[in-house]
Motif scaffolding. Structure first.
Motif, short mmCIF file in Angstrom:
data_model
loop_
_atom_site.label_atom_id
_atom_site.label_comp_id
_atom_site.label_asym_id
_atom_site.label_seq_id
_atom_site.Cartn_x
_atom_site.Cartn_y
_atom_site.Cartn_z
N PRO A 36 96.21 14.51 -7.99
CA PRO A 36 96.70 14.86 -9.33
C PRO A 36 97.72 15.99 -9.25
CG PRO A 36 94.30 14.75 -9.30
CD PRO A 36 94.76 14.65 -7.87
N GLY A 37 98.81 15.81 -9.97
CA GLY A 37 99.84 16.82 -10.00
C GLY A 37 100.79 16.80 -8.82
N SER A 38 100.55 15.93 -7.84
CA SER A 38 101.41 15.92 -6.66
C SER A 38 102.47 14.83 -6.71
CB SER A 38 100.58 15.78 -5.38
OG SER A 38 99.98 14.52 -5.32
N GLU A 39 102.60 14.17 -7.87
CA GLU A 39 103.65 13.16 -7.99
C GLU A 39 105.00 13.77 -7.66
OE1 GLU A 39 101.32 13.62 -10.38
OE2 GLU A 39 100.16 11.80 -10.12
N GLY A 40 105.15 15.06 -7.96
CA GLY A 40 106.38 15.76 -7.60
C GLY A 40 106.50 15.97 -6.11
N GLY A 41 105.37 15.77 -5.39
CA GLY A 41 105.38 15.91 -3.94
C GLY A 41 105.93 14.71 -3.22
N THR A 42 106.49 13.77 -3.99
CA THR A 42 107.04 12.59 -3.35
C THR A 42 108.20 12.93 -2.44
OG1 THR A 42 108.41 12.14 -5.28
CG2 THR A 42 106.27 11.01 -5.15
N GLY A 43 108.75 14.13 -2.59
CA GLY A 43 109.79 14.58 -1.69
C GLY A 43 109.23 15.18 -0.41
N HIS A 44 107.92 15.23 -0.32
CA HIS A 44 107.25 15.77 0.87
C HIS A 44 107.74 15.00 2.09
CE1 HIS A 44 104.03 16.66 3.72
NE2 HIS A 44 103.67 17.67 2.93
N PRO A 45 108.10 15.69 3.16
CA PRO A 45 108.69 15.00 4.32
C PRO A 45 107.77 13.98 4.98
CG PRO A 45 108.23 17.31 4.82
CD PRO A 45 108.00 17.13 3.36
N MET A 46 106.47 14.09 4.78
CA MET A 46 105.55 13.18 5.46
C MET A 46 105.14 11.98 4.61
SD MET A 46 105.34 14.22 8.51
CE MET A 46 103.95 13.32 9.15
N VAL A 47 105.65 11.87 3.39
CA VAL A 47 105.25 10.76 2.52
C VAL A 47 105.64 9.41 3.13
CG1 VAL A 47 105.62 9.64 0.28
CG2 VAL A 47 105.13 12.07 0.40
N ARG A 48 106.85 9.31 3.64
CA ARG A 48 107.30 8.05 4.27
C ARG A 48 106.46 7.74 5.50
NH1 ARG A 48 111.61 5.98 1.70
NH2 ARG A 48 112.94 7.41 0.56
N GLU A 49 106.14 8.78 6.27
CA GLU A 49 105.30 8.58 7.45
C GLU A 49 103.91 8.12 7.04
OE1 GLU A 49 103.94 7.98 11.07
OE2 GLU A 49 106.03 8.35 10.58
N ALA A 50 103.39 8.68 5.96
CA ALA A 50 102.07 8.27 5.46
C ALA A 50 102.08 6.80 5.07
CB ALA A 50 101.66 9.13 4.27
N ALA A 51 103.14 6.35 4.42
CA ALA A 51 103.25 4.94 4.03
C ALA A 51 103.32 4.06 5.27
CB ALA A 51 104.46 4.73 3.15
N ARG A 52 104.07 4.49 6.27
CA ARG A 52 104.17 3.71 7.52
C ARG A 52 102.84 3.68 8.27
NH1 ARG A 52 109.48 5.84 7.69
NH2 ARG A 52 108.78 7.71 8.76
N ALA A 53 102.07 4.77 8.15
CA ALA A 53 100.80 4.87 8.88
C ALA A 53 99.70 3.98 8.30
CB ALA A 53 100.32 6.32 8.90
N CYS A 54 99.87 3.52 7.08
CA CYS A 54 98.84 2.68 6.45
C CYS A 54 98.70 1.39 7.24
CB CYS A 54 99.21 2.38 5.00
SG CYS A 54 97.97 1.35 4.19
N PRO A 55 97.50 1.12 7.78
CA PRO A 55 97.33 -0.06 8.64
C PRO A 55 97.43 -1.39 7.89
CG PRO A 55 95.22 1.01 8.27
CD PRO A 55 96.27 1.90 7.67
N VAL A 56 97.32 -1.37 6.58
CA VAL A 56 97.39 -2.63 5.82
C VAL A 56 98.58 -2.67 4.86
CG1 VAL A 56 94.93 -3.15 6.02
CG2 VAL A 56 95.74 -1.76 4.10
N GLY A 57 99.45 -1.65 4.90
CA GLY A 57 100.64 -1.64 4.07
C GLY A 57 100.36 -1.54 2.59
N ALA A 58 99.33 -0.77 2.23
CA ALA A 58 98.94 -0.67 0.81
C ALA A 58 99.81 0.31 0.02
CB ALA A 58 97.48 -0.24 0.71
N ILE A 59 100.65 1.08 0.70
CA ILE A 59 101.46 2.08 0.01
C ILE A 59 102.90 1.60 -0.07
CG2 ILE A 59 102.30 4.46 0.06
CD1 ILE A 59 99.78 5.12 1.74
N ALA A 60 103.40 1.57 -1.29
CA ALA A 60 104.80 1.18 -1.52
C ALA A 60 105.54 2.38 -2.08
CB ALA A 60 104.88 0.02 -2.49
#
Length: 64
Positions: A36-60
């Motif tokens: 909650p409240g971290s939607e502004g954290g989408t600029g966080h440098p690790m967000v793209r890495e977190a999406a890539r790390a998802c083993p089932v591709g659940a993050i778009a």
């Protein structure tokens, strides 16, 4: 950037929370969710890495 987690695909591996703990966490059922409240954290440098790390591709990520 907008983060969307497909709850029907997520298996609760938690790789997103490990990669970007300031943006992702796991809910009471063990599935990934955006903090909650971290939607502004989408600029966080690790967000793209977190999406890539998802083993089932659940993050778009979409640019807004």
């Amino acid at each position: 950037m907008h983060i969307d987690i497909d709850k029907d695909v997520c298996i609760g591996a938690g790789q997103c929370a490990l990669a970007a703990p300031g943006v992702f966490t796991q809910d009471d059922d063990g599935y990934s969710t955006v903090l909650p409240g971290s939607e502004g954290g989408t600029g966080h440098p690790m967000v793209r890495e977190a999406a890539r790390a998802c083993p089932v591709g659940a993050i778009a990520l979409t640019d807004t």
